[in-house]
Design a protein around this motif. Structure first.
Motif, PDB file in Angstrom:
ATOM      1  N   UNK A 185      44.834  33.930  30.646  1.00 40.71           N
ATOM      2  CA  UNK A 185      44.227  34.623  31.789  1.00 40.71           C
ATOM      3  C   UNK A 185      43.623  33.627  32.780  1.00 40.71           C
ATOM      4  N   UNK A 186      42.866  32.658  32.269  1.00 41.26           N
ATOM      5  CA  UNK A 186      42.233  31.687  33.172  1.00 41.26           C
ATOM      6  C   UNK A 186      43.265  30.785  33.847  1.00 41.26           C
ATOM      7  N   UNK A 187      44.309  30.415  33.114  1.00 42.19           N
ATOM      8  CA  UNK A 187      45.363  29.589  33.716  1.00 42.19           C
ATOM      9  C   UNK A 187      46.109  30.344  34.806  1.00 42.19           C
ATOM     10  N   UNK A 188      46.164  31.678  34.673  1.00 44.00           N
ATOM     11  CA  UNK A 188      46.894  32.490  35.648  1.00 44.00           C
ATOM     12  C   UNK A 188      46.080  32.761  36.910  1.00 44.00           C
ATOM     13  N   UNK A 189      44.787  32.482  36.897  1.00 41.51           N
ATOM     14  CA  UNK A 189      43.928  32.852  38.030  1.00 41.51           C
ATOM     15  C   UNK A 189      44.163  32.051  39.306  1.00 41.51           C
TER      16      UNK A 189
END
Length: 353
Positions: A185-189
């Motif tokens: 999720x954080x990498x996709x932000x």
């Protein structure tokens, strides 16, 4: 006082133990646990108990048997300390038990346990944060998600701090774990990101990981040969040695960094392996916290972590079902299911002692 002991040489084996409550010395306080979470992270604590020191936090006094740490909330029910009053509620690191005696010392808006045996252990695990009385679900989500998603966020920050090691894709092993899904999720932000996110998981969990929509592709462990052979970073939450060896062999010199984070597949972990490509390096979240405190000053990284885990917790009801059980003894089957890999990743397990 009831507590759960874990066999240090065979970590799925547990037993319920009953001991007398320890009397308070001057300067100590007794905390009664209200609730705590159980996740695959607790299995990692047991699997790495000797290597990283997790068995040292709450010594059992029983040879060969240790107490696995958990995250939760407790209330002060007895005190001989000027630092804490009866009725105060603290979130932090606890034993899998009904209560804990600490030697509280004020520090950075909260408290640390100044007990001598914890003096040389990582500060992040010795901090206790005051929390107000609130809906039980708030306590449950904090205990379930804050520790895991803090690691996820710190992993993402560490990767960005190292310019992704020059990789075009980040591969996350055990992407169905809460730490894994948080990292995805954080990498996709970031908008305009130049790297791909590849989730690796079991066949049974593939649909769940895909449904979260944060990976560019989701592959099962028997599809490693389908991973693009481009500059890559591997972040391993599982510790599965066979998976790691096959991935290293497949990517070889295209693998720019291999990070070991968790041991959810502890029973398939081989500590000494000859691998193609770079030697795996253990990622220790407290080290990244310490670096950012030095970079930015105290309190900044902590605020970022809090904001980050709350972003994911805000929609947790869409992908997480709380399973709340009463009594310390209820910890045993839950912990054993986690240790054997039988727990459903869509469930969040809470014990109310």
């Amino acid at each position: 006082m009831q507590r759960i002991l874990v066999n240090q040489k065979s970590i799925p084996q547990t037993r319920l133990d009953v001991v007398d409550s320890a009397p308070l010395a001057q300067g100590q306080a007794r905390l009664k646990l209200e609730s705590f979470a159980l996740t695959a992270n607790n299995v990692t604590y047991a699997a790495a108990g000797f290597d990283i020191g997790y068995w040292q936090f709450f010594p059992s006094g029983v040879d060969g048997w240790g107490i696995v740490p958990v995250w939760g909330t407790a209330e002060v029910v007895e005190t001989r300390s000027d630092a804490l009053e009866i009725g105060a509620r603290l979130y932090g690191f606890y034993p899998m038990a009904e209560e804990l005696v600490i030697t509280p010392q004020s520090a950075q808006g909260g408290f640390i346990d100044a007990a001598p045996h914890r003096a040389k252990l990582p500060l992040i695990y010795n901090q206790y944060t005051p929390v107000r009385s609130a809906a039980a679900q708030d306590d449950h989500l904090r205990a379930l998600l804050q520790p895991l998603l803090a690691t996820s966020y710190l992993l993402c920050d560490w990767l960005q701090d190292n310019a992704m090691f020059g990789a075009d894709q980040v591969i996350i092993g055990s992407a169905s774990s809460k730490t894994g899904l948080g990292l995805c999720r954080y990498l996709a932000e970031p908008k305009g990101r130049t790297y791909k996110i590849v989730g690796l998981t079991s066949d049974g969990n593939r649909e769940f990981v895909q449904s979260l929509g944060t990976c560019d592709s989701v592959l099962t462990y028997d599809q490693i040969s389908d991973i693009a052979r481009v500059p890559s970073v591997y972040v391993d939450m599982s510790g599965n040695s066979d998976v790691k060896a096959r991935l290293h062999d497949h990517l070889d010199n295209q693998l720019k960094h291999s990070a070991a984070v968790g041991l959810s597949h502890w029973d398939r972990f081989a500590p000494a392996q000859k691998l193609a490509g770079p030697k795996p390096e253990f990622f220790f979240a407290p080290a990244q916290v310490a670096k950012r405190r030095a970079d930015w000053g105290p309190g900044v990284i902590e605020k970022q972590i809090t904001a980050a885990w709350k972003r994911i917790a805000s929609d947790a009801a869409e992908w997480l079902t709380l399973q709340v059980q009463d009594g310390v003894a209820a910890s045993e089957p839950v912990y054993q299911a986690l240790a054997s890999g039988q727990a459903d990743p869509k469930h969040g397990f809470i014990i109310r002692p």
